[in-house]
Structures are given as C-alpha cells and as structure tokens.
Design an enzyme around this catalytic site. Structure first.
Site, PDB file in Angstrom:
ATOM      1  N   GLU A  26       0.847  -1.210   0.000  1.00  0.00           N
ATOM      2  CA  GLU A  26       0.000   0.000   0.000  1.00  0.00           C
ATOM      3  C   GLU A  26       0.876   1.253   0.000  1.00  0.00           C
ATOM      4  O   GLU A  26       1.836   1.342   0.766  1.00  0.00           O
ATOM      5  CB  GLU A  26      -0.905  -0.026   1.242  1.00  0.00           C
ATOM      6  CG  GLU A  26      -1.837   1.157   1.306  1.00  0.00           C
ATOM      7  CD  GLU A  26      -2.879   1.010   2.418  1.00  0.00           C
ATOM      8  OE1 GLU A  26      -3.517  -0.053   2.518  1.00  0.00           O
ATOM      9  OE2 GLU A  26      -3.028   1.971   3.192  1.00  0.00           O
ATOM     10  N   HIS A  86      -7.844   2.985  -3.794  1.00  0.00           N
ATOM     11  CA  HIS A  86      -8.746   3.137  -2.645  1.00  0.00           C
ATOM     12  C   HIS A  86      -9.798   4.176  -3.026  1.00  0.00           C
ATOM     13  O   HIS A  86      -9.537   5.102  -3.791  1.00  0.00           O
ATOM     14  CB  HIS A  86      -7.992   3.644  -1.413  1.00  0.00           C
ATOM     15  CG  HIS A  86      -7.048   2.636  -0.844  1.00  0.00           C
ATOM     16  ND1 HIS A  86      -6.835   2.499   0.510  1.00  0.00           N
ATOM     17  CD2 HIS A  86      -6.247   1.717  -1.428  1.00  0.00           C
ATOM     18  CE1 HIS A  86      -5.948   1.545   0.726  1.00  0.00           C
ATOM     19  NE2 HIS A  86      -5.566   1.063  -0.439  1.00  0.00           N
TER      20      HIS A  86
HETATM   21  P1  FAD Z   1     -17.391   0.817   7.216  1.00  0.00           P
HETATM   22  O1  FAD Z   1     -17.229  -0.615   6.874  1.00  0.00           O
HETATM   23  O2  FAD Z   1     -18.465   1.577   6.542  1.00  0.00           O
HETATM   24  O3  FAD Z   1     -17.589   0.890   8.784  1.00  0.00           O
HETATM   25  C1  FAD Z   1     -17.772   2.127   9.440  1.00  0.00           C
HETATM   26  C2  FAD Z   1     -18.786   1.920  10.550  1.00  0.00           C
HETATM   27  O4  FAD Z   1     -20.059   1.669   9.933  1.00  0.00           O
HETATM   28  C3  FAD Z   1     -18.442   0.717  11.404  1.00  0.00           C
HETATM   29  O5  FAD Z   1     -18.679   1.011  12.751  1.00  0.00           O
HETATM   30  C4  FAD Z   1     -19.363  -0.363  10.886  1.00  0.00           C
HETATM   31  O6  FAD Z   1     -19.724  -1.239  11.937  1.00  0.00           O
HETATM   32  C5  FAD Z   1     -20.580   0.425  10.369  1.00  0.00           C
HETATM   33  N1  FAD Z   1     -21.204  -0.244   9.204  1.00  0.00           N
HETATM   34  C6  FAD Z   1     -20.650  -0.479   7.971  1.00  0.00           C
HETATM   35  N2  FAD Z   1     -21.513  -1.154   7.175  1.00  0.00           N
HETATM   36  C7  FAD Z   1     -22.626  -1.337   7.934  1.00  0.00           C
HETATM   37  C8  FAD Z   1     -23.853  -2.009   7.681  1.00  0.00           C
HETATM   38  N3  FAD Z   1     -24.089  -2.606   6.496  1.00  0.00           N
HETATM   39  N4  FAD Z   1     -24.759  -2.047   8.700  1.00  0.00           N
HETATM   40  C9  FAD Z   1     -24.502  -1.459   9.908  1.00  0.00           C
HETATM   41  N5  FAD Z   1     -23.360  -0.834  10.199  1.00  0.00           N
HETATM   42  C10 FAD Z   1     -22.423  -0.769   9.225  1.00  0.00           C
HETATM   43  N6  FAD Z   1      -9.234   5.854   5.090  1.00  0.00           N
HETATM   44  C11 FAD Z   1      -9.108   6.798   4.135  1.00  0.00           C
HETATM   45  O7  FAD Z   1      -9.589   7.936   4.318  1.00  0.00           O
HETATM   46  N7  FAD Z   1      -8.441   6.553   2.967  1.00  0.00           N
HETATM   47  C12 FAD Z   1      -7.903   5.332   2.681  1.00  0.00           C
HETATM   48  O8  FAD Z   1      -7.337   5.140   1.609  1.00  0.00           O
HETATM   49  C13 FAD Z   1      -8.018   4.309   3.673  1.00  0.00           C
HETATM   50  N8  FAD Z   1      -7.486   3.073   3.462  1.00  0.00           N
HETATM   51  C14 FAD Z   1      -7.712   2.085   4.384  1.00  0.00           C
HETATM   52  C15 FAD Z   1      -7.246   0.784   4.101  1.00  0.00           C
HETATM   53  C16 FAD Z   1      -7.485  -0.267   4.983  1.00  0.00           C
HETATM   54  C17 FAD Z   1      -7.008  -1.649   4.643  1.00  0.00           C
HETATM   55  C18 FAD Z   1      -8.195  -0.005   6.206  1.00  0.00           C
HETATM   56  C19 FAD Z   1      -8.445  -1.138   7.176  1.00  0.00           C
HETATM   57  C20 FAD Z   1      -8.631   1.283   6.507  1.00  0.00           C
HETATM   58  C21 FAD Z   1      -8.408   2.336   5.606  1.00  0.00           C
HETATM   59  N9  FAD Z   1      -8.872   3.629   5.837  1.00  0.00           N
HETATM   60  C22 FAD Z   1      -8.715   4.601   4.887  1.00  0.00           C
HETATM   61  C23 FAD Z   1      -9.531   3.964   7.117  1.00  0.00           C
HETATM   62  C24 FAD Z   1     -11.053   3.829   7.048  1.00  0.00           C
HETATM   63  O9  FAD Z   1     -11.593   4.750   6.136  1.00  0.00           O
HETATM   64  C25 FAD Z   1     -11.619   4.084   8.449  1.00  0.00           C
HETATM   65  O10 FAD Z   1     -11.231   3.079   9.327  1.00  0.00           O
HETATM   66  C26 FAD Z   1     -13.116   4.327   8.537  1.00  0.00           C
HETATM   67  O11 FAD Z   1     -13.427   4.796   9.846  1.00  0.00           O
HETATM   68  C27 FAD Z   1     -13.955   3.090   8.324  1.00  0.00           C
HETATM   69  O12 FAD Z   1     -13.867   2.634   7.064  1.00  0.00           O
HETATM   70  P2  FAD Z   1     -14.565   1.255   6.641  1.00  0.00           P
HETATM   71  O13 FAD Z   1     -14.452   1.113   5.211  1.00  0.00           O
HETATM   72  O14 FAD Z   1     -14.129   0.144   7.498  1.00  0.00           O
HETATM   73  O15 FAD Z   1     -16.093   1.642   7.036  1.00  0.00           O
END
Ligand code: FAD
Length: 304
Positions: A26, A86
């Site tokens: 990454e 991303h």
């Molecule tokens: P989600 O999966 O949407 O989760 C966020 C919250 O919503 C969680 O509490 C989850 O429980 C809830 N949720 C999600 N889907 C549902 C559903 N269907 N029903 C009920 N609740 C739900 N951030 C950046 O800004 N840029 C990047 O490029 C970036 N790269 C990353 C790469 C990796 C591998 C990881 C692990 C994280 C990265 N992040 C990045 C950080 C990420 O954006 C944050 O951790 C953010 O707070 C959550 O993203 P997520 O996609 O896990 O969100």
C-alpha cells in the site's frame, strides 16, 4: 542443514528454497515532487517481488482525488503491476463517488479498495451520513459492483472498528460487504497476533470465505505509532514499547527492530496458515523489501 529449533520461525522461513508467500503493498499519493520521486523509487524497488496488487490510498472527502488517480494510472501504464485504487465515500455525494468509479473503470482500473473514510472530526467520531451520500463501505461496495465488474476489497478491524459496538457487529458488517460484492478483506494494522487470530476464528465461524489478509505495518516511529494507535484503538503491547524504549535518537536501531518485529509477526501468522500479507509501506521500500526477503520472497523477472 536444518536450522536448530531454537533459532525460531524466521530461520525456518529462511530455509525454504521457494516461498509460497503472496504480497500486496500500500502506498499513499505524493504531495510534492520530492515525495513523488521517493514513491517511485519505492515502487521500482518492490516491483520485482511480484505483488498480487499495489494499492494507493484516497483522502477522505476526495482530498487526494487527482493525486490518487494520477498515481494509479501511472502504475498501470509504466509498470507491470496491478493497481488497486482506494475510494472513500465520506464527504461526497453519491453522484460524485459514482463519477470517480466510472473514471477508474474508463482508465482501465479493475480493483478498488472500498472504504467509508473517517468522519471529518477524526477517527472514532460519530458519523452522520448526509442524505445523498453512501452511508458506509457496504453501500459503497454495492455501488461499485453495480457500476462495473470491479474486484472490490474492503477493510476489517481485528480489534474492532472504533465506532462499532462489538466485534460480532463488525463480522456481520463484513458479511454484508461480501453480499454486496467484496471479494477480499484487508485488516487494519495490528501487533497483537493472538487478537488477530481470534478475529480470524470468528470470521471462519461466521462462514465468511473470502480471503482475510493481515495488514502489516513495520514501525520505525514509535511515538507516531502511539498517537495513531490510540486514535484507531489498535493495542500497542507492552513488549513493543519496551523494545523501542530509549531509542528516540537512534533511528538505525529502530529500523532494525521494526524489521524483526514485522518479520516475526509474519512468520507466526504463516505458522497459523496465512501466506498472504498486505504491507503498509508508508512509501518506503527498504524495510518491506528486507521483511519479504526474510519470508523467502525473491525477485522475479519483470516483463515490461
Ligand atoms: P465501514 O465498513 O463503513 O464501517 C464504518 C462503521 O459503519 C463501522 O462502525 C461499521 O460497523 C458500520 N457499518 C458499515 N456497514 C454497515 C452495515 N451494512 N450495517 C450497519 N453498520 C455498518 N481511510 C481513508 O480515508 N483513505 C484510505 O485510503 C483508507 N485506506 C484504508 C485501508 C485499509 C485496509 C483499512 C483497514 C482502513 C483504511 N482507511 C482509509 C480507514 C477507514 O476509512 C476508516 O477506518 C473508517 O473509519 C472506516 O472505514 P470502513 O471502510 O471500514 O467503514
């Protein structure tokens, strides 16, 4: 001659003639020309290790939209690597996000890491999605696969997402992401391997079968790590703090420690059946390159 058992799992990994380890790396999009140069030096150094893909982060709210796009396009045209872009959905309307998805497809990008992004007030803050936006990464994943047949990867949190009520909730969220079309999960960085393995067991028990890839971050700046970990609620074990104690002015030793900690974590995960690792490179190649060597990965011929 076999390595004596006392030498541990790294020595045993080093004994193998060929490695079955698979990798992804990454990067983040560079802000300045100097950063661009060091990013490309890192990409060139890591390219011969033949990763499955290399991913480029995206600033929440689209703040790096152009830079991310430029970087993935250049990876596609100038290297033999498979770029994964991303994409986040906080701070953007559905129409804006859909436009980025279409731009990626038109540019030949076929892999997206779909993320929600952190709330504008910072990690862990309560996020209230605006009415015309994708509320979470599940909705974003569904939108991406609706627009074009991308391969979509998503994030997971072995120690629980900071906004989430429980790991069980996170596992249900992962299930929903798989139903929406996600085909691989990359974990947040972690240091507590046992916690990661417990998470893996719960993913397995839930019948989720997409690959779960541990995200490995070699740490050289321990003070920076403490800040980042407390924001994203990743545990920093006492043993890690002890290893870095008194080394604030000694970057060389910190780098050597970072390399052995990450290599030992990977070797332990290999013992548990993991053979694919995602490295948070922070746009530097040297540590990741060394760790991959320790894991038995060797350079492959590059066909331009
Ligand atoms: P989600 O999966 O949407 O989760 C966020 C919250 O919503 C969680 O509490 C989850 O429980 C809830 N949720 C999600 N889907 C549902 C559903 N269907 N029903 C009920 N609740 C739900 N951030 C950046 O800004 N840029 C990047 O490029 C970036 N790269 C990353 C790469 C990796 C591998 C990881 C692990 C994280 C990265 N992040 C990045 C950080 C990420 O954006 C944050 O951790 C953010 O707070 C959550 O993203 P997520 O996609 O896990 O969100």
């Amino acid at each position: 001659m076999n390595a004596p058992h006392a030498l541990g799992s790294i020595a045993r990994a080093g004994e193998r003639a060929t490695s079955r380890v698979r990798l992804s790396f990454e990067f983040f999009p560079p802000k300045t020309e100097a950063m661009e140069e060091s990013l490309w030096a890192a990409i060139r150094r890591l390219e011969p290790l033949a990763p499955d893909f290399v991913s480029v982060t995206y600033g929440a709210g689209g703040s790096t939209r152009e830079r991310t796009h430029r970087t993935v396009r250049r990876i596609l045209t100038d290297t033999g690597l498979k770029p994964a872009a991303h994409l986040t959905c906080v701070g953007a309307t559905k129409a804006e996000v859909d436009e980025v998805i279409r731009e990626y497809w038109a540019a030949g990008i076929r892999h997206i890491v779909a993320l929600r992004g952190d709330p504008p007030e910072g990690i862990g803050g309560a996020y209230v999605p605006p009415a015309d936006s994708y509320a979470n990464a599940t909705e974003l994943t569904a939108a991406i696969t609706r627009i074009a047949p991308f391969e979509v990867m998503v994030g997971v949190y072995p120690e629980k997402h900071p906004e989430s009520p429980s790991i069980e909730h996170d596992i249900n969220v992962l299930k929903a992401k798989v139903d929406a079309g996600a085909s691989l999960a990359i974990s947040q960085f972690f240091f507590d391997v046992e916690a990661f393995l417990r998470f893996r067991d719960k993913v397995d028990a839930a019948g989720i079968t997409i690959p779960l890839v541990p995200g490995i971050m070699p740490v050289t700046n321990f003070n920076g790590l403490k800040k980042m970990s407390s924001a994203c609620k990743t545990a920093v074990p006492a043993w890690l703090a002890t290893l870095f104690e008194g080394l604030d002015e000694d970057p060389d030793t910190r780098r050597l420690i970072a390399c052995s900690v990450a290599a030992e974590m990977c070797a332990r995960l290999e013992e548990e059946g993991f053979s694919t690792f995602h490295f948070y490179t922070l746009n530097r190649a040297d540590l990741v390159y060394a760790i991959c060597r320790v894991l038995g990965v060797r350079e492959k011929e590059i066909t331009p």
